[in-house]
Write a protein that holds these residues in place. Structure first.
Motif, PDB file in Angstrom:
ATOM      1  N   ARG A   7      28.450  12.607 -45.040  1.00  0.00           N
ATOM      2  CA  ARG A   7      27.555  13.745 -44.839  1.00  0.00           C
ATOM      3  C   ARG A   7      26.145  13.272 -44.521  1.00  0.00           C
ATOM      4  NH1 ARG A   7      29.584  16.159 -50.497  1.00  0.00           N
ATOM      5  NH2 ARG A   7      31.756  16.413 -49.892  1.00  0.00           N
ATOM      6  N   VAL A   8      25.526  13.897 -43.538  1.00  0.00           N
ATOM      7  CA  VAL A   8      24.135  13.609 -43.207  1.00  0.00           C
ATOM      8  C   VAL A   8      23.262  14.319 -44.240  1.00  0.00           C
ATOM      9  CG1 VAL A   8      22.317  13.859 -41.502  1.00  0.00           C
ATOM     10  CG2 VAL A   8      24.657  13.328 -40.774  1.00  0.00           C
ATOM     11  N   LEU A   9      22.427  13.542 -44.960  1.00  0.00           N
ATOM     12  CA  LEU A   9      21.612  14.109 -46.037  1.00  0.00           C
ATOM     13  C   LEU A   9      20.196  14.410 -45.569  1.00  0.00           C
ATOM     14  CD1 LEU A   9      22.716  11.756 -48.946  1.00  0.00           C
ATOM     15  CD2 LEU A   9      23.824  13.851 -48.120  1.00  0.00           C
ATOM     16  N   TYR A  11      17.048  13.205 -42.190  1.00  0.00           N
ATOM     17  CA  TYR A  11      16.733  12.461 -40.965  1.00  0.00           C
ATOM     18  C   TYR A  11      15.444  11.654 -41.135  1.00  0.00           C
ATOM     19  CZ  TYR A  11      20.374  15.267 -38.894  1.00  0.00           C
ATOM     20  OH  TYR A  11      21.589  15.840 -38.648  1.00  0.00           O
ATOM     21  N   LEU A  37      14.775  14.882 -46.303  1.00  0.00           N
ATOM     22  CA  LEU A  37      16.106  15.125 -46.841  1.00  0.00           C
ATOM     23  C   LEU A  37      16.359  16.607 -47.022  1.00  0.00           C
ATOM     24  CD1 LEU A  37      16.114  12.239 -49.470  1.00  0.00           C
ATOM     25  CD2 LEU A  37      17.055  12.235 -47.149  1.00  0.00           C
ATOM     26  N   LEU A  57      20.205   3.838 -46.626  1.00  0.00           N
ATOM     27  CA  LEU A  57      21.378   3.713 -45.760  1.00  0.00           C
ATOM     28  C   LEU A  57      21.298   4.785 -44.686  1.00  0.00           C
ATOM     29  CD1 LEU A  57      22.242   2.464 -48.604  1.00  0.00           C
ATOM     30  CD2 LEU A  57      24.571   2.746 -47.766  1.00  0.00           C
ATOM     31  N   TRP A  59      22.840   6.181 -40.656  1.00  0.00           N
ATOM     32  CA  TRP A  59      23.925   6.138 -39.680  1.00  0.00           C
ATOM     33  C   TRP A  59      23.281   5.821 -38.339  1.00  0.00           C
ATOM     34  CZ3 TRP A  59      29.027   5.843 -40.106  1.00  0.00           C
ATOM     35  CH2 TRP A  59      29.816   6.035 -38.966  1.00  0.00           C
ATOM     36  N   HIS A  61      23.182   6.077 -35.118  1.00  0.00           N
ATOM     37  CA  HIS A  61      23.915   6.969 -34.216  1.00  0.00           C
ATOM     38  C   HIS A  61      23.934   6.464 -32.778  1.00  0.00           C
ATOM     39  CE1 HIS A  61      19.709   7.953 -34.159  1.00  0.00           C
ATOM     40  NE2 HIS A  61      19.836   8.818 -33.182  1.00  0.00           N
ATOM     41  N   ILE A  95      26.640   1.721 -40.080  1.00  0.00           N
ATOM     42  CA  ILE A  95      25.769   2.033 -41.214  1.00  0.00           C
ATOM     43  C   ILE A  95      24.619   1.033 -41.208  1.00  0.00           C
ATOM     44  CG2 ILE A  95      25.610   2.137 -43.728  1.00  0.00           C
ATOM     45  CD1 ILE A  95      28.631   2.775 -43.724  1.00  0.00           C
ATOM     46  N   GLY A  96      23.405   1.535 -41.282  1.00  0.00           N
ATOM     47  CA  GLY A  96      22.230   0.678 -41.348  1.00  0.00           C
ATOM     48  C   GLY A  96      21.780   0.504 -42.782  1.00  0.00           C
ATOM     49  N   PRO A 122      20.011   9.621 -38.671  1.00  0.00           N
ATOM     50  CA  PRO A 122      20.519  10.288 -39.876  1.00  0.00           C
ATOM     51  C   PRO A 122      20.465   9.369 -41.108  1.00  0.00           C
ATOM     52  CG  PRO A 122      22.012  10.613 -38.012  1.00  0.00           C
ATOM     53  CD  PRO A 122      21.025   9.551 -37.607  1.00  0.00           C
ATOM     54  N   VAL A 124      22.021   8.660 -44.889  1.00  0.00           N
ATOM     55  CA  VAL A 124      23.255   8.981 -45.618  1.00  0.00           C
ATOM     56  C   VAL A 124      23.215   8.587 -47.096  1.00  0.00           C
ATOM     57  CG1 VAL A 124      24.670   8.949 -43.534  1.00  0.00           C
ATOM     58  CG2 VAL A 124      24.432   6.846 -44.864  1.00  0.00           C
ATOM     59  N   ASP A 125      22.248   7.745 -47.498  1.00  0.00           N
ATOM     60  CA  ASP A 125      22.156   7.396 -48.924  1.00  0.00           C
ATOM     61  C   ASP A 125      20.839   6.675 -49.169  1.00  0.00           C
ATOM     62  OD1 ASP A 125      22.957   7.221 -51.608  1.00  0.00           O
ATOM     63  OD2 ASP A 125      24.416   5.617 -51.279  1.00  0.00           O
TER      64      ASP A 125
ATOM     65  N   MET B   1      25.338  21.009 -43.093  1.00  0.00           N
ATOM     66  CA  MET B   1      24.894  19.632 -42.805  1.00  0.00           C
ATOM     67  C   MET B   1      25.832  19.000 -41.778  1.00  0.00           C
ATOM     68  SD  MET B   1      23.738  17.754 -46.322  1.00  0.00           S
ATOM     69  CE  MET B   1      23.747  18.763 -47.804  1.00  0.00           C
ATOM     70  N   ASP B   2      25.271  18.121 -40.965  1.00  0.00           N
ATOM     71  CA  ASP B   2      26.093  17.366 -40.027  1.00  0.00           C
ATOM     72  C   ASP B   2      26.925  16.332 -40.784  1.00  0.00           C
ATOM     73  OD1 ASP B   2      25.027  18.712 -37.874  1.00  0.00           O
ATOM     74  OD2 ASP B   2      23.399  17.291 -37.621  1.00  0.00           O
ATOM     75  N   ALA B   3      27.921  15.794 -40.119  1.00  0.00           N
ATOM     76  CA  ALA B   3      28.777  14.779 -40.747  1.00  0.00           C
ATOM     77  C   ALA B   3      29.314  13.836 -39.681  1.00  0.00           C
ATOM     78  CB  ALA B   3      29.926  15.451 -41.486  1.00  0.00           C
ATOM     79  N   ASN B  93      27.291  10.529 -50.885  1.00  0.00           N
ATOM     80  CA  ASN B  93      28.101   9.627 -50.056  1.00  0.00           C
ATOM     81  C   ASN B  93      28.321   8.346 -50.865  1.00  0.00           C
ATOM     82  OD1 ASN B  93      28.391  11.098 -47.521  1.00  0.00           O
ATOM     83  ND2 ASN B  93      26.188  10.780 -47.259  1.00  0.00           N
ATOM     84  N   LYS B 127      28.587  -7.141 -43.495  1.00  0.00           N
ATOM     85  CA  LYS B 127      27.413  -7.594 -42.750  1.00  0.00           C
ATOM     86  C   LYS B 127      26.969  -8.931 -43.313  1.00  0.00           C
ATOM     87  CE  LYS B 127      25.400  -2.922 -42.581  1.00  0.00           C
ATOM     88  NZ  LYS B 127      25.658  -2.528 -41.207  1.00  0.00           N
TER      89      LYS B 127
END
Lengths: 136, 136
Positions: A7-9, A11, A37, A57, A59, A61, A95-96, A122, A124-125, B1-3, B93, B127
């Motif tokens: 899930r995108v939490l 940006y 957030l 963390l 995404w 994209h 995942i970054g 996005p 994510v954590d 939310m986006d995913a 997440n 990574k």
């Protein structure tokens, strides 16, 4: 293969807009950035304070999920290397990981130093960075 | 939310089977473990060698995605804290970060030291760990 829903939490809001101009890692000259957030996750920020080290963390994209090997840091003189032996944004799950310092917490907005992700990435954590075992 | 769709790339094989008995972090007494990855991602392992430090990303499938605050390390004497200020597996997440040492690479099997995830935990990324800027 199995899959899960990530899930995108929120940006990233950053003056960095062009990946070609972004530093490759946060400690290579990244600007301050804001994580905007979703209000629904604001309670998860409780306890974060200015000066704390966190791992953000994202995404990535813009990454290509079908790439399995790259020339590290786009340097053609370096041999083709599996993406698991690199930090390339091109990888099956892009995942970054970004180690950053908390500058401010304001509602569901988290301002950090040292985030090299571009505007609109996005989130994510967020996790506290681990110090020594005794500090946990 | 986006995913986004997070793909499971393989699974942890470990003598750890009970989360209640697993160490909380990899440097708190975790055993050696094998990442059994899908054969389709084997090219992504090229370049990983014994002794290298990596960050393994897992999906902590036993985590509760609706939890936003916890008592750190299940210690009730510590105040309720937002999960972003902790390393709790309970979070929106539940991505696990594990810094490990590569012991062996054999086809699409990666053996590592210092992984506290239980047997059957899904693996979503690997990574290289970042050293000093000059080593990248």
């Amino acid at each position: 293969m199995d899959a899960f829903e990530l899930r995108v939490l929120g940006y990233v809001r950053s003056p960095l807009t062009d990946p070609a101009h972004a530093p490759r890692q946060g400690d290579e000259g990244a600007p301050d950035a804001v994580l905007e957030l979703d209000a629904s996750v604001q309670p998860a920020l409780a306890g974060l304070e200015t000066g704390m080290a966190v791992v953000v963390l994202t995404w990535l994209h813009l990454g290509d999920r079908d790439t399995l090997a790259v020339h590290p840091r786009d340097d053609r003189s370096r041999p083709l290397t599996g993406v698991f032996a690199t930090r390339s944004p091109d990888r099956p799950n892009p995942i970054g990981l970004h180690r950053c310092e908390v500058l401010a917490v304001d509602g569901s907005r988290l301002t950090v130093r040292g985030l090299e992700a571009v505007d609109g990435t996005p989130v994510v954590d967020v996790k506290i960075a681990l110090g020594d075992v005794g500090e946990r």
